[in-house]
Design a protein around this motif. Structure first.
Motif, PDB file in Angstrom:
ATOM      1  N   CYS A 246       0.804  -1.181   0.205  1.00 41.34           N
ATOM      2  CA  CYS A 246      -0.089  -0.081  -0.042  1.00 41.34           C
ATOM      3  C   CYS A 246       0.792   1.330   0.050  1.00 41.34           C
ATOM      4  N   THR A 247       1.161   1.827  -1.238  1.00 34.31           N
ATOM      5  CA  THR A 247       2.032   2.981  -1.467  1.00 34.31           C
ATOM      6  C   THR A 247       1.537   4.136  -1.955  1.00 34.31           C
ATOM      7  N   ILE A 248       1.747   5.337  -1.929  1.00 34.95           N
ATOM      8  CA  ILE A 248       1.450   6.298  -2.313  1.00 34.95           C
ATOM      9  C   ILE A 248       2.605   7.149  -2.906  1.00 34.95           C
ATOM     10  N   SER A 249       2.981   7.156  -4.121  1.00 27.10           N
ATOM     11  CA  SER A 249       3.985   7.745  -4.646  1.00 27.10           C
ATOM     12  C   SER A 249       4.022   9.322  -4.509  1.00 27.10           C
ATOM     13  N   PRO A 250       5.374   9.900  -3.866  1.00 24.83           N
ATOM     14  CA  PRO A 250       5.458  11.247  -3.673  1.00 24.83           C
ATOM     15  C   PRO A 250       5.436  12.076  -4.748  1.00 24.83           C
ATOM     16  N   GLY A 251       4.832  13.053  -5.146  1.00 25.92           N
ATOM     17  CA  GLY A 251       4.883  13.945  -5.928  1.00 25.92           C
ATOM     18  C   GLY A 251       4.107  13.476  -7.113  1.00 25.92           C
ATOM     19  N   VAL A 252       3.295  12.426  -7.065  1.00 25.29           N
ATOM     20  CA  VAL A 252       2.593  11.954  -8.230  1.00 25.29           C
ATOM     21  C   VAL A 252       1.046  12.482  -8.074  1.00 25.29           C
TER      22      VAL A 252
ATOM     23  N   THR B 118      -6.797  11.921 -14.047  1.00 24.84           N
ATOM     24  CA  THR B 118      -7.901  11.546 -14.856  1.00 24.84           C
ATOM     25  C   THR B 118      -7.831   9.858 -14.628  1.00 24.84           C
ATOM     26  N   LEU B 119      -8.850   9.062 -15.006  1.00 27.57           N
ATOM     27  CA  LEU B 119      -8.624   7.694 -14.996  1.00 27.57           C
ATOM     28  C   LEU B 119      -7.690   7.381 -16.025  1.00 27.57           C
ATOM     29  N   ALA B 120      -7.577   7.735 -17.128  1.00 24.28           N
ATOM     30  CA  ALA B 120      -6.614   7.440 -18.062  1.00 24.28           C
ATOM     31  C   ALA B 120      -5.109   7.758 -17.516  1.00 24.28           C
ATOM     32  N   GLU B 121      -4.870   8.759 -16.663  1.00 22.43           N
ATOM     33  CA  GLU B 121      -3.527   8.996 -16.204  1.00 22.43           C
ATOM     34  C   GLU B 121      -3.122   7.684 -15.180  1.00 22.43           C
ATOM     35  N   VAL B 122      -3.926   7.403 -14.286  1.00 22.46           N
ATOM     36  CA  VAL B 122      -4.106   6.464 -13.331  1.00 22.46           C
ATOM     37  C   VAL B 122      -3.742   5.272 -14.058  1.00 22.46           C
ATOM     38  N   ILE B 123      -4.543   4.700 -15.088  1.00 22.43           N
ATOM     39  CA  ILE B 123      -4.277   3.420 -15.617  1.00 22.43           C
ATOM     40  C   ILE B 123      -2.793   3.529 -16.496  1.00 22.43           C
ATOM     41  N   GLU B 124      -2.298   4.638 -16.932  1.00 19.46           N
ATOM     42  CA  GLU B 124      -1.145   4.649 -17.539  1.00 19.46           C
ATOM     43  C   GLU B 124      -0.069   4.510 -16.320  1.00 19.46           C
ATOM     44  N   HIS B 125      -0.193   5.209 -15.177  1.00 19.55           N
ATOM     45  CA  HIS B 125       0.836   5.183 -14.045  1.00 19.55           C
ATOM     46  C   HIS B 125       1.067   3.703 -13.626  1.00 19.55           C
TER      47      HIS B 125
ATOM     48  N   ALA C 218       2.605   1.470 -16.229  1.00 17.52           N
ATOM     49  CA  ALA C 218       4.031   1.697 -16.430  1.00 17.52           C
ATOM     50  C   ALA C 218       4.742   1.196 -15.354  1.00 17.52           C
ATOM     51  N   SER C 219       4.314   1.006 -14.018  1.00 15.23           N
ATOM     52  CA  SER C 219       4.919   0.367 -13.001  1.00 15.23           C
ATOM     53  C   SER C 219       4.648  -1.050 -12.649  1.00 15.23           C
ATOM     54  N   GLY C 220       3.749  -1.616 -13.313  1.00 16.93           N
ATOM     55  CA  GLY C 220       3.479  -3.036 -13.376  1.00 16.93           C
ATOM     56  C   GLY C 220       2.612  -3.254 -12.135  1.00 16.93           C
ATOM     57  N   GLN C 221       1.900  -2.237 -11.537  1.00 16.98           N
ATOM     58  CA  GLN C 221       1.222  -2.327 -10.223  1.00 16.98           C
ATOM     59  C   GLN C 221      -0.345  -2.509 -10.536  1.00 16.98           C
TER      60      GLN C 221
END
Length: 109
Positions: free
Chosen positions: A50-56, A60-67, A70-73
């Protein structure tokens, strides 16, 4: 603070963005106690995935899916709809509907 209170304060802070000052008032402790509690709980949550990336900041939902892709999470999305009043498309053509307001342009006789 007992563990449950430290966990609750950290989760409320992370989920709702409640400030350390407000949490300190709620739990009846000093602000530094809340800061220390959140600092202790975040690594425990991170160990369990359960992590929250600092500074991210994902807007939008598209940005969440892309993020996440990209990180494989994988992620869990809390999707409560919040009504937001939008601006007019063209502010120059928007009319003012406030009662009693008169035009500043002098009328022609």
């Amino acid at each position: 603070m007992v563990f449950v209170d430290r966990l609750l304060s950290a989760l409320v802070h992370l989920r709702h963005g409640v400030t350390h000052d407000v949490l300190a008032c709620w739990f009846g402790v000093d602000r530094s106690t809340i800061t220390r509690a959140i600092g202790e709980i975040r690594p425990l949550l991170a160990e369990r995935g359960c992590t929250i990336s600092p500074g991210v900041r994902l807007r939008t939902l598209a940005e969440v899916i892309e993020h996440l892709g990209a990180s494989g999470q994988t992620g869990i999305i809390y999707g409560t709809e919040i009504r937001v009043r939008g601006r007019p498309l063209d502010a120059r053509t928007a009319t003012c509907s406030s009662p009693g307001r008169t035009s500043r342009t002098p009328s022609k006789p």
